[in-house]
Each structure stands twice: as C-alpha cells, then as structure tokens.
Enzyme design. Structure first.
Site, PDB file in Angstrom:
ATOM      1  N   ASP A  21     -32.367  97.525 124.696  1.00  0.00           N
ATOM      2  CA  ASP A  21     -31.219  98.436 124.723  1.00  0.00           C
ATOM      3  C   ASP A  21     -30.158  98.036 123.694  1.00  0.00           C
ATOM      4  OD1 ASP A  21     -30.487  96.100 126.057  1.00  0.00           O
ATOM      5  OD2 ASP A  21     -30.088  97.071 127.967  1.00  0.00           O
ATOM      6  N   ASN A  65     -26.795  95.142 140.612  1.00  0.00           N
ATOM      7  CA  ASN A  65     -27.138  96.332 141.397  1.00  0.00           C
ATOM      8  C   ASN A  65     -28.617  96.697 141.250  1.00  0.00           C
ATOM      9  OD1 ASN A  65     -27.239  97.307 138.824  1.00  0.00           O
ATOM     10  ND2 ASN A  65     -25.601  98.808 139.045  1.00  0.00           N
ATOM     11  N   HIS A 112     -30.334  96.857 138.360  1.00  0.00           N
ATOM     12  CA  HIS A 112     -30.729  97.559 137.141  1.00  0.00           C
ATOM     13  C   HIS A 112     -31.568  96.678 136.219  1.00  0.00           C
ATOM     14  CE1 HIS A 112     -26.740  96.334 135.059  1.00  0.00           C
ATOM     15  NE2 HIS A 112     -27.689  95.849 134.275  1.00  0.00           N
ATOM     16  N   GLU A 137     -29.508 102.211 135.308  1.00  0.00           N
ATOM     17  CA  GLU A 137     -28.667 102.011 136.484  1.00  0.00           C
ATOM     18  C   GLU A 137     -29.318 102.698 137.695  1.00  0.00           C
ATOM     19  OE1 GLU A 137     -26.065 100.144 136.526  1.00  0.00           O
ATOM     20  OE2 GLU A 137     -25.011 100.225 134.597  1.00  0.00           O
TER      21      GLU A 137
HETATM   22  C1  GLP Z   1     -26.765  94.121 131.047  1.00  0.00           C
HETATM   23  C2  GLP Z   1     -28.044  94.231 130.231  1.00  0.00           C
HETATM   24  C3  GLP Z   1     -29.258  93.877 131.064  1.00  0.00           C
HETATM   25  C4  GLP Z   1     -29.021  92.539 131.760  1.00  0.00           C
HETATM   26  C5  GLP Z   1     -27.830  92.637 132.694  1.00  0.00           C
HETATM   27  C6  GLP Z   1     -27.551  91.333 133.446  1.00  0.00           C
HETATM   28  O1  GLP Z   1     -26.566  95.256 131.808  1.00  0.00           O
HETATM   29  N1  GLP Z   1     -28.231  95.554 129.669  1.00  0.00           N
HETATM   30  O2  GLP Z   1     -30.405  93.834 130.225  1.00  0.00           O
HETATM   31  O3  GLP Z   1     -30.166  92.177 132.481  1.00  0.00           O
HETATM   32  O4  GLP Z   1     -26.695  92.977 131.911  1.00  0.00           O
HETATM   33  O5  GLP Z   1     -26.847  90.444 132.627  1.00  0.00           O
HETATM   34  P1  GLP Z   1     -26.838  88.885 132.834  1.00  0.00           P
HETATM   35  O6  GLP Z   1     -28.184  88.388 132.418  1.00  0.00           O
HETATM   36  O7  GLP Z   1     -25.759  88.389 131.913  1.00  0.00           O
HETATM   37  O8  GLP Z   1     -26.565  88.633 134.264  1.00  0.00           O
END
Ligand code: GLP
Length: 235
Positions: free
Chosen positions: A64, A130, A132, A137
């Site tokens: 992404d 959540n 995702h 989402e």
């Molecule tokens: C963002 C990214 C996800 C990631 C998530 C959790 O939303 N688009 O790919 O998994 O954050 O982030 P973190 O790994 O910092 O907890």
C-alpha cells in the site's frame, strides 16, 4: 481452521523467525516478495538486511501507499522501504503503489497488472489493532483487488503525530485488496504487543467476516503467524 501461531518471547525473537521464513522461501526458489510497512516487520527486515541473503534477482511488491505523498516524503511508504530495506538490500525491481498518481483507475489497475505479471511467492503482513491488513479496514469487500481506500479517522489520528499539521495527513491510500493478498502463494503475518491481542484472537478463533479483514487468512492454505506472548495473551 488450519491456522497455527508460533508464539515468541518478543519482536526481536519474532524477527529471527520471520527472517527464517524469508530465507526458506528464497532458498526454495521464491522470486517475488510482497512487503509491508509499519513497525511490525522492522525486526524481520533488520535480520534480513544484516544477513547475506541476496535479493538482487528478486522482485518486491508492496502492499500500500498513501495517496498524495511522493517517494521523497519521509512519511511515504516508498521512503520507509528505501530506509528500512532497499538501501541496504536491493531487489532487481521494487514496486510500491504510485501515491502521486491522482488517477485512481490507472493507479490501481496498473498495480493489479504488476501483481499479475509478478505473482507473489511470499507476502509479509502486519495487523491493525482493528484487524486490518494492508489498508483494508473493517467492512472492506473481500473481493476487491487494488483499490483506493478512505482512511478511517482513527488511522488518520494515529498518523497525525508524524506530520507538521493535521491537514498534511493523507486521507486516502491505495492498497492491495484482501483478494490480492490471498493470491500470494505463502503468507507470513506478524503481530506484537498487547494492543494486538483482540485482533489476533478474532483473526485466529473468530468467524471469517468483513468485520475482521485478517480473518480471511483462514481461507488460505499456507499462512505462518508469528506473535509475541503479549499479542497471544487472549488466545
Ligand atoms: C498501517 C499499515 C499496515 C500495518 C498497520 C499496523 O495501517 N497500512 O500495513 O500493518 O499500520 O502498523 P504497526 O505494524 O506499526 O502496528
């Protein structure tokens, strides 16, 4: 379902296990690696970039990118990947969705073509609090391929601290869809910390539902899950 989680002490130990999954895939002929951003994959990337694994004949395809941020913006995922991975361990080709392309149709369809031309052998994923994955989402149609996402207010708020002013925070992203992710031959999901415990439980033990995008991983037959004790605390 057939999902099993490997429980490790902490994210440093998780990074060593994540490294092994990449090394095994590479040694078994994997050519295309689906990569993710966020804090979660960093320990795995650190192990990889410090190793002698050679990705110079491989391709990477990222999950992404924010719409509106160019590759030089420090909060862009292009920038993150450069800093944490590609500057130390280059691939022959690295693809990240083009956040600077305001034409949604062109940006998303060209990315689907990239994925079709470079089928992903191993996709690494983090997990949102959540549930995702990527920027899919809760409520996202699981049949979508790469698409434009309106970020939720909680995601925008969580990101605000990284920007000078609130109005600089991107409100949209381009993300592979759940269907794109499930096309990967093998999937590695990592999750660390207590704040991920509810999402981990729902992903592993709950029903397959759009309310928990990661629950669709139950429908894939080759998923490795690495979590620390805190993230496993509600199982
Ligand atoms: C963002 C990214 C996800 C990631 C998530 C959790 O939303 N688009 O790919 O998994 O954050 O982030 P973190 O790994 O910092 O907890």
């Amino acid at each position: 379902n057939n999902m099993k989680a490997l429980i490790v002490k902490d994210k440093n130990e998780g990074g060593k296990e994540g490294y092994k999954v990449f090394a095994d895939a590479l040694n078994n002929g994997a050519k295309v690696f689906g990569l993710a951003t966020g804090s979660t994959p960093v320990t795995t990337y650190d192990e990889i970039t410090a190793s002698d694994l050679d990705f110079s004949k491989a391709t990477s395809v990222n999950l992404d990118e924010y719409v509106g941020l160019g590759p030089d913006h420090p909060q862009s995922y292009h920038y993150f990947m450069q800093e944490h991975f590609f500057s130390k361990k280059p691939f022959a080709h690295s693809y990240v969705p083009d956040g600077f392309n305001a034409n949604e149709k062109v940006a998303t369809e060209s990315y689907d073509k990239i994925i079709d031309d470079n089928p992903i052998d191993l996709q690494i994923l983090g997990l949102g609090q959540n549930g995702h994955i990527g920027f899919n989402e809760p409520g996202t149609d699981p049949k979508l391929l790469t698409h434009k996402v309106k970020l939720t207010q909680s995601t925008i708020d969580a990101n605000a601290r990284f920007f000078d002013k609130a109005s600089d925070v991107p409100t949209y992203a381009y993300s592979m869809g759940i269907a794109s992710i499930l096309k990967s031959k093998k999937i590695l999901l990592e999750a660390y910390g207590e704040e991920k415990a509810d999402a981990v439980k729902a992903m592993l033990e709950g029903p397959v539902t759009p309310d928990v995008p990661a629950s669709y991983l139950q429908e894939h037959d080759d998923v490795t899950i690495i979590i620390d004790e805190a993230a496993a605390s509600k199982l």
